[in-house]
Design an enzyme around this catalytic site. Structure first.
Site, short mmCIF file in Angstrom:
data_model
loop_
_atom_site.label_atom_id
_atom_site.label_comp_id
_atom_site.label_asym_id
_atom_site.label_seq_id
_atom_site.Cartn_x
_atom_site.Cartn_y
_atom_site.Cartn_z
N ASP A 1 4.50 17.32 36.50
CA ASP A 1 4.15 15.93 36.27
C ASP A 1 4.13 15.19 37.60
O ASP A 1 5.15 15.07 38.27
CB ASP A 1 5.20 15.34 35.33
CG ASP A 1 4.80 13.96 34.88
OD1 ASP A 1 3.60 13.77 34.62
OD2 ASP A 1 5.67 13.09 34.82
N THR B 1 -1.57 10.55 36.47
CA THR B 1 -0.93 10.20 37.73
C THR B 1 -1.41 11.10 38.87
O THR B 1 -1.70 10.62 39.96
CB THR B 1 0.60 10.28 37.63
OG1 THR B 1 0.96 11.57 37.14
CG2 THR B 1 1.14 9.23 36.69
N THR B 2 -1.50 12.41 38.59
CA THR B 2 -1.95 13.32 39.64
C THR B 2 -3.39 13.00 40.02
O THR B 2 -3.75 12.95 41.21
CB THR B 2 -1.85 14.78 39.16
OG1 THR B 2 -0.59 14.95 38.49
CG2 THR B 2 -1.95 15.75 40.30
N ASP C 1 4.27 11.67 26.99
CA ASP C 1 2.90 11.48 27.45
C ASP C 1 1.97 11.28 26.26
O ASP C 1 1.11 10.39 26.26
CB ASP C 1 2.41 12.72 28.23
CG ASP C 1 3.07 12.81 29.60
OD1 ASP C 1 3.89 11.93 29.91
OD2 ASP C 1 2.77 13.76 30.34
P1 ADP Z 1 -2.68 14.07 35.46
O1 ADP Z 1 -1.32 13.78 36.02
O2 ADP Z 1 -3.75 13.49 36.32
O3 ADP Z 1 -2.83 13.74 34.03
P2 ADP Z 1 -2.88 16.82 34.62
O4 ADP Z 1 -2.18 17.97 35.25
O5 ADP Z 1 -2.43 16.39 33.29
O6 ADP Z 1 -2.84 15.64 35.67
O7 ADP Z 1 -4.42 17.18 34.57
C1 ADP Z 1 -5.37 16.31 34.06
C2 ADP Z 1 -6.74 16.90 34.22
O8 ADP Z 1 -6.86 18.11 33.48
C3 ADP Z 1 -7.80 15.96 33.65
O9 ADP Z 1 -8.91 15.93 34.49
C4 ADP Z 1 -8.13 16.58 32.32
O10 ADP Z 1 -9.42 16.27 31.88
C5 ADP Z 1 -7.98 18.05 32.63
N1 ADP Z 1 -7.77 18.87 31.43
C6 ADP Z 1 -6.78 18.72 30.50
N2 ADP Z 1 -6.92 19.64 29.53
C7 ADP Z 1 -8.00 20.39 29.83
C8 ADP Z 1 -8.66 21.50 29.22
N3 ADP Z 1 -8.22 22.02 28.09
N4 ADP Z 1 -9.75 21.99 29.83
C9 ADP Z 1 -10.20 21.47 30.99
N5 ADP Z 1 -9.61 20.43 31.60
C10 ADP Z 1 -8.55 19.89 31.05
#
Ligand code: ADP
Ligand code: MG
Length: 555
Positions: free
Chosen positions: A64, A97-98, A388
């Site tokens: 996270d 956030t990332t 979340d």
């Molecule tokens: P953040 O802190 O930005 O939410 P995450 O590690 O949760 O970081 O990653 C978010 C990214 O991963 C977003 O761009 C989201 O669209 C993508 N994402 C989440 N689930 C999937 C999936 N099943 N397939 C492809 N991309 C995904």
């Protein structure tokens, strides 16, 4: 430093460091980019985890972004501005956030390239602002209206990817959606009405939602009632005990009579406190601190149910749920401070453990998710995932808009912003194109973290988006190819993207506008001594400067 008739005038205190112009900008950009680099490998469903070890040896394993950045000690002021982006994102939306942080890093990297080409930061920031405003507009065009439990569950699942999988994700997303729908009121969602109570010893599938607040606490004394109807609840933030003396006092007791009088004095203090509680009309006491055994005994005799060591955050939730005010001094309780619940009862759950249920609260929206899990580590991870999910589901219920995930909106925005850039023209066009290029960091990083070739993936995504009906195509990181994210059910709240782009742009432009960094060094002994010695030398030489100026250098 200024100079007048050959005499230097010093305006900065000794020990102050200063970096100017290009130097200042480069140092700031490097520092901010380092923050983005630190969290980059965690992005997406295939992102890696970080193990954080604090100074006391506690470890947290997480992917996270905001948790990582809150945990590591960041000193550099420009780097701190990027950390703020993550914190704002977390407060406003609870996810993304990332994304926000690495986008800010990419904007700065592109800005550095433009500055190396001789483009002034003012032009870059104004181009970035234009691009961000346009991106916002384009995002609302890309966004898809969202309603219904099915879509909400998909949003919850997308937010939880990487943290929970398969059947667990199904259960958690169902819980999150049901809980948020239950607290929704007039289109607004306050997730503070939802409490998550963890209890190990059963599988996550046996988790449930309870109307009201559940505390993992037992009553203090077996004399106390197990069940109180029409509860008038005192929320107390101080202990019910004998006031400890401020200074260490020792009392010499020489006879049994003295001992007796000492004890009865203590007894009467506790009696008075319990009396004050009784007089207020309270029949339930939820205390943040300790309750002396004897006091618990008196409370029990008075028919009052009391519980100690309720956490501060639980007290806050209870205050919201029961309408009670948190009382800090026992001699200042007033009946109007008391909260209300139709039923307070100690009950067994699944025949193992007793918990305190506070039900039929004054605020009917208060509820608790009883989260079950088989081990402590897994239940903690479920809790983070659930938090979340609750936030994003709440946001989608409020805004009723989602966007596809997997880098789809970033790819689409990239293309459309390049078109927009050529309509603007001039030097700002370069900045708008740089902004569009910075957006590529999201699909690129998703690909990299999945072990895919980022260039191939970007090219495939772009060519999909250039064709008709391709605007929802994002990266399926498991199969390594672009797919329609709407069909795949990978959906995120629109607000995750607008907020991420907005606050990343704001931080990047703020950093770019800084061309002078002046840092006052701490007045440690050495610098003070040196300053004094320098002043003495100057006096001797018969000329006084206005203090000294420290060495120039990067901070
Ligand atoms: P953040 O802190 O930005 O939410 P995450 O590690 O949760 O970081 O990653 C978010 C990214 O991963 C977003 O761009 C989201 O669209 C993508 N994402 C989440 N689930 C999937 C999936 N099943 N397939 C492809 N991309 C995904
Ligand atoms: Mg996320």
């Amino acid at each position: 430093m200024a100079e007048q008739s050959g005499q230097p005038i010093y305006i900065l205190r000794e020990g102050t460091t200063q970096s100017k112009g290009r130097d200042a900008q480069s140092y700031n950009i490097i520092a901010a980019m380092a923050v983005a680099e630190a969290v980059r490998s965690t992005l997406g469903p295939k992102g890696m985890d970080k193990m954080l070890v604090d100074s006391t040896g506690n470890t947290t394993v997480t992917n996270d972004g905001v948790t990582i950045l809150k945990e590591i000690d960041i000193e550099h002021p420009a780097a701190k501005m990027v950390v703020e982006v993550a914190k704002t994102q977390d407060e406003q939306v609870g996810d993304g956030t990332t994304t926000a942080v690495i986008f800010a890093g990419a904007l700065l990297k592109k800005a550095q390239e433009l500055m190396d080409m001789g483009i002034h930061p003012t032009v870059i920031t104004s181009g970035y602002r234009l691009a961000a405003a346009k991106a916002n507009e384009l995002l609302s065009e890309i966004a898809i209206p969202a309603s219904g439990k099915d879509v909400l569950k998909k949003v919850a699942l997308t937010a939880m990817t990487g943290k929970s999988a398969g059947a667990v994700g199904d259960t958690l997303s169902e819980l999150a959606v049901d809980a948020v729908l239950a607290v929704e009121e007039g289109g607004k969602v306050d997730v503070d009405n939802i409490k998550v109570e963890k209890k190990t010893g059963s599988s996550v599938q046996s988790s449930s939602i309870v109307r009201g607040i559940v505390l993992n606490k037992r009553r203090e004394n077996p004399n106390m009632p197990k069940k109180v109807e029409n509860a008038r609840i005192l929320l107390l933030s101080t202990a019910i005990d004998i006031k400890k003396t401020e200074i260490d006092a020792s009392i010499k007791i020489r006879s049994p009579e003295q001992m007796q009088s000492f004890l009865s004095q203590e007894e009467s203090i506790l009696r008075r406190k319990v009396e004050a509680i009784k007089k207020s009309g309270a029949n339930v006491v939820l205390c943040q601190k300790s309750i002396e055994d004897l006091a618990a005994h008196y409370l029990g005799k008075a028919g009052i149910l009391a519980v100690k060591s309720v956490s501060e955050s639980e007290i806050a939730k209870l205050s919201k749920a029961t309408g009670g005010r948190v009382v800090t001094k026992l001699d200042e309780i007033e009946p109007k401070d008391l909260g209300f619940a139709g039923l307070v009862e100690e009950r067994l759950i699944s025949g193992e453990d007793e918990l305190l249920f506070i039900e039929k609260c004054k605020n009917p929206k208060a509820l608790t998710i009883m989260l079950r899990g088989s081990s402590f580590t897994s239940i903690d991870e479920y809790e983070r995932a659930l938090h979340d999910a609750l936030r994003v589901v709440g946001v989608v219920i409020e805004d009723k808009k989602v966007v596809p995930g997997g880098g789809a909106p970033e790819t689409e925005l990239g293309l459309r912003l390049r078109e927009y850039g050529s309509s603007v023209g001039g030097r700002e066009q370069l900045a708008i194109e740089a902004f569009a290029g910075a957006l590529d960091i999201i699909p690129r990083t998703l690909a990299e973290n999945a072990g895919l070739d980022p260039i191939d993936m970007l090219v495939e995504l772009r060519s999909r988006h250039e064709k008709k009906g391709g605007k929802n195509f994002g990266l399926n990181v498991f199969e390594g190819k672009p797919v329609d994210m709407l069909k795949a059910g990978v959906l995120e709240p629109l607000r995750v993207k607008t907020q991420a782009i907005g606050s990343a742009t704001e931080a990047a432009t703020m950093i770019l506008r800084i061309d002078d960094v002046i840092a006052s060094g701490g007045p440690d002994e050495r610098t003070i001594r040196e300053a004094q010695a320098a002043a003495a030398r100057q006096m001797q030489a018969g000329r006084m400067g206005m203090g000294g100026m420290g060495g120039m250098g990067m901070m």
